[in-house]
Scaffold this motif. Structure first.
Motif, short mmCIF file in Angstrom:
data_model
loop_
_atom_site.label_atom_id
_atom_site.label_comp_id
_atom_site.label_asym_id
_atom_site.label_seq_id
_atom_site.Cartn_x
_atom_site.Cartn_y
_atom_site.Cartn_z
N GLY A 60 0.79 -1.22 0.00
CA GLY A 60 0.00 0.00 0.00
C GLY A 60 0.82 1.27 0.00
N ARG A 61 2.12 1.14 -0.08
CA ARG A 61 2.98 2.34 -0.05
C ARG A 61 2.70 3.22 -1.26
NH1 ARG A 61 8.52 -0.55 1.79
NH2 ARG A 61 7.82 -0.99 3.89
N GLY A 62 2.48 4.47 -0.97
CA GLY A 62 2.19 5.42 -2.04
C GLY A 62 0.76 5.36 -2.52
N ARG A 63 -0.04 4.48 -1.96
CA ARG A 63 -1.44 4.35 -2.36
C ARG A 63 -2.34 4.60 -1.15
NH1 ARG A 63 0.64 -0.52 -5.13
NH2 ARG A 63 0.97 0.09 -7.27
N HIS A 64 -2.08 5.65 -0.46
CA HIS A 64 -2.81 5.95 0.76
C HIS A 64 -4.29 6.20 0.48
CE1 HIS A 64 1.29 7.49 2.32
NE2 HIS A 64 1.24 6.18 2.24
N TYR A 65 -4.58 6.71 -0.70
CA TYR A 65 -5.97 6.97 -1.06
C TYR A 65 -6.78 5.68 -1.14
CZ TYR A 65 -4.51 5.72 -5.78
OH TYR A 65 -4.02 5.05 -6.87
N LEU A 66 -6.16 4.58 -1.58
CA LEU A 66 -6.87 3.30 -1.65
C LEU A 66 -7.21 2.77 -0.26
CD1 LEU A 66 -4.99 1.43 -4.51
CD2 LEU A 66 -7.28 2.40 -4.56
N ILE A 67 -6.28 2.92 0.65
CA ILE A 67 -6.51 2.46 2.02
C ILE A 67 -7.58 3.32 2.67
CG2 ILE A 67 -5.46 2.16 4.29
CD1 ILE A 67 -2.84 1.51 2.70
N SER A 68 -7.53 4.62 2.45
CA SER A 68 -8.55 5.52 3.00
C SER A 68 -9.92 5.20 2.42
CB SER A 68 -8.19 6.97 2.71
OG SER A 68 -6.98 7.31 3.31
N MET A 69 -9.98 4.91 1.13
CA MET A 69 -11.25 4.56 0.50
C MET A 69 -11.77 3.24 1.06
SD MET A 69 -12.26 4.30 -3.52
CE MET A 69 -11.20 2.91 -3.85
N ASN A 70 -10.89 2.31 1.33
CA ASN A 70 -11.27 1.02 1.91
C ASN A 70 -11.90 1.21 3.28
OD1 ASN A 70 -11.47 -1.63 2.67
ND2 ASN A 70 -9.36 -2.14 2.26
N VAL A 71 -11.28 2.04 4.11
CA VAL A 71 -11.83 2.31 5.44
C VAL A 71 -13.18 3.01 5.32
CG1 VAL A 71 -11.46 3.64 7.55
CG2 VAL A 71 -9.57 2.36 6.56
N MET A 72 -13.27 3.97 4.42
CA MET A 72 -14.53 4.69 4.24
C MET A 72 -15.64 3.76 3.76
SD MET A 72 -15.36 7.94 1.79
CE MET A 72 -15.33 6.95 0.32
#
Length: 86
Positions: A60-72
């Motif tokens: 997930g490095r450099g893909r923080h938006y994907l992790i944030s979208m996953n949590v959302m």
């Protein structure tokens, strides 16, 4: 020569904490699914545990938006479950 200090270590530790804070609720959601049979619990649990796995594997490095979208998305699923379960 530039001294990065402790910033990389702090960033790494904060992502580890984020991974654990996704893994534990994910397991609790799967436990709720086992007790109630509600598939939205399973969906939220899979989303959270998948995000934790991405963090722990380091992909997930450099893909923080994907992790944030996953949590959302998992939060929205849990919110929908509480709104429509009655």
């Amino acid at each position: 020569m530039r001294d990065p200090g402790l910033q990389p270590e702090r960033t790494h530790l904060s992502w580890r904490r984020t991974g654990w804070s996704m893994l534990v609720p994910g397991l609790l959601c799967l436990r709720g699914w086992c007790h109630t049979g509600n598939l939205l619990y399973a969906l939220a649990g899979i989303l959270l545990m998948g995000g934790a796995l991405v963090i722990f594997c380091g992909s997930g490095r450099g893909r923080h938006y994907l992790i944030s979208m996953n949590v959302m998305m998992s939060g929205i699923v849990l919110l929908l479950m509480t709104l429509f379960s009655h």
